[in-house]
Design a protein around this motif. Sequence first.
Motif, PDB file in Angstrom:
ATOM      1  N   GLU A 134     -15.070 -47.781  -4.872  1.00  8.69           N
ATOM      2  CA  GLU A 134     -14.413 -46.717  -4.287  1.00  8.69           C
ATOM      3  C   GLU A 134     -13.898 -46.938  -2.956  1.00  8.69           C
ATOM      4  O   GLU A 134     -14.453 -47.039  -2.183  1.00  8.69           O
ATOM      5  CB  GLU A 134     -15.085 -45.346  -4.371  1.00  8.69           C
ATOM      6  N   ARG A 171     -16.477 -46.087 -15.915  1.00 12.10           N
ATOM      7  CA  ARG A 171     -15.421 -44.860 -15.815  1.00 12.10           C
ATOM      8  C   ARG A 171     -15.129 -44.557 -17.403  1.00 12.10           C
ATOM      9  O   ARG A 171     -15.093 -45.325 -18.176  1.00 12.10           O
ATOM     10  CB  ARG A 171     -14.230 -45.433 -15.140  1.00 12.10           C
ATOM     11  N   SER A 223     -12.108 -43.828 -19.342  1.00  8.32           N
ATOM     12  CA  SER A 223     -10.873 -44.041 -19.744  1.00  8.32           C
ATOM     13  C   SER A 223     -10.509 -45.076 -20.816  1.00  8.32           C
ATOM     14  O   SER A 223     -11.151 -45.538 -21.263  1.00  8.32           O
ATOM     15  CB  SER A 223     -10.145 -44.616 -18.134  1.00  8.32           C
ATOM     16  N   CYS A 231     -11.145 -48.754 -19.788  1.00  8.23           N
ATOM     17  CA  CYS A 231     -12.306 -49.132 -20.008  1.00  8.23           C
ATOM     18  C   CYS A 231     -13.023 -49.123 -21.402  1.00  8.23           C
ATOM     19  O   CYS A 231     -13.564 -50.159 -21.443  1.00  8.23           O
ATOM     20  CB  CYS A 231     -13.020 -48.118 -18.883  1.00  8.23           C
ATOM     21  N   ARG A 250     -11.533 -38.294 -11.401  1.00  5.29           N
ATOM     22  CA  ARG A 250     -12.975 -38.233 -11.981  1.00  5.29           C
ATOM     23  C   ARG A 250     -14.069 -38.820 -10.698  1.00  5.29           C
ATOM     24  O   ARG A 250     -13.915 -39.886 -10.220  1.00  5.29           O
ATOM     25  CB  ARG A 250     -13.061 -39.022 -13.061  1.00  5.29           C
ATOM     26  N   LEU A 260     -17.254 -40.305  -9.008  1.00  5.14           N
ATOM     27  CA  LEU A 260     -18.163 -41.341  -9.604  1.00  5.14           C
ATOM     28  C   LEU A 260     -19.595 -40.829 -10.035  1.00  5.14           C
ATOM     29  O   LEU A 260     -19.899 -39.681 -10.093  1.00  5.14           O
ATOM     30  CB  LEU A 260     -18.611 -42.250  -8.444  1.00  5.14           C
TER      31      LEU A 260
END
Length: 357
Positions: free
Chosen positions: A118, A166, A168, A171, A333, A335
Motif C-alpha cells: 500500500e 484482495r 476482486s 485477484c 477496500r 487492508l
Amino acid sequence: MKGVDRRIFCTDLTDRSAIFGGAKELEKLLRERAEAGAKLIFAVTACVPGIIGDDVEGVCARVSSETGAEIIPVLTDGIMNGGATQGRDIAYAAICRLVDMSVRPEENTVNLIGYAEEPDRGFRKADECMKLIGGLGLNINCRFLHENTADEVRMLKKGGINLMYRSSLACRKEAGCLEKLTGIPFYPDAMPVGIRQTEEWIEGFGSFMKVPEERRKALSAEFRKEFDELSGKYRDALAGSTCLIYVVTTSEIGWLMEILGVLGMKAVGICCPTENRWSMVDRRSVEGLGVPVEYDVDFDRLREKISSEKPDCLIGSSIMISRAEIPHIYISRPLPGVAGGFEFAKRLVRMAQVSRL
C-alpha cells in the motif's frame, strides 16, 4: 524480478524495423543483457512484433542456447494473442514455467496472491495480514507477485494453499489461473476486512487449516478487543450527520457500515454505477441493512439523489465523486484486519471537522 522498474529494457523498434522485421534488434538486446550477467530474461512482445510476425520464440531459444541465460518469451502482442485479459494469463503462464513442480508443500505454509504494498503510509501501517496469518500459527512462503526473485517463484509450491490478499475479480482470476498452472488450490474467501469478516475468516480458514479451536478463539478475541478499543475512540464522533454512498461494488462495504455505525453517521442510500460480473455486485451483502440500494446510477442520477436526500457528505469508490458539489471522500477496500477501517474513520472525522458538518 525484484526492482523490475529498473530492469526493463526496450528494443526501440524504428519504422524500418517495423517494415523489415525487428528480430535483429531483439537478438542484439538479449545478448547485451546476457553478457551483462542476466541469468533470467523475459522477452515481452508489444504490438509491432505480432503484426509483422517476428520469430520471437526462435530468437529467444537461439540466444539462450548460446549464452546460457534462461530466456522466456511472453507473447502478449495483442494481435494474435488477445487483449489485456488474455495477456495477463499468458504472463502468468510464462512466469509459472519457473515453478519447480517437484517441490512438496511445507506444513502450515501459505502463499499470498495479489499482494501489493500500500503506497499510503497510514493504511500501510494498518495492514494486519501478518497478525491474522501468524496468529493462526502459519507462515507466508511467497507474496505473488511482489518484487519476487526467480528462486521465490521456483519455490512457490512450498505454500500448500494460496490466499487472496484482495477481494476482486482480477485477484480471484489470478488465483484460479495459478491453481490450473501449478496445482496449488486457493481458499475461496479473500483476506478479511472489518470485525465481522475477520471473526468469520479466522473461524473458517482456521478450521480448514486444522488450527486448534482455542487458538482460533484467542485470535478472534484479540481482534474483538482491538475493535472495541478503537470504537471507543470514535464512538458517535459524527452522530446526527448523514452520508450517501456511491460505490463500484456492494460486495465489500460491510466494513464501511460497521464504521458508520461506530461513528453514528446514517447512510441515506447506497448507489452503484453498474451491476455486472466485473463489479462483483452482491445484493445479499446489503440485504437487511435498512438502507435503500439503487443500481445503474450515472452522475446525473447521483446529483438527483444528492438533491433529494440532502446528505451531509458523499462517500465513494468512483472517481466521479470528485465532481460532486458537497463534501466528499474517496474510499477503497482497506487492508486485512480491523485497523484499516478505523484509519478511514479518522480521515472521515477530519474531513467533517474541516467541512464543519
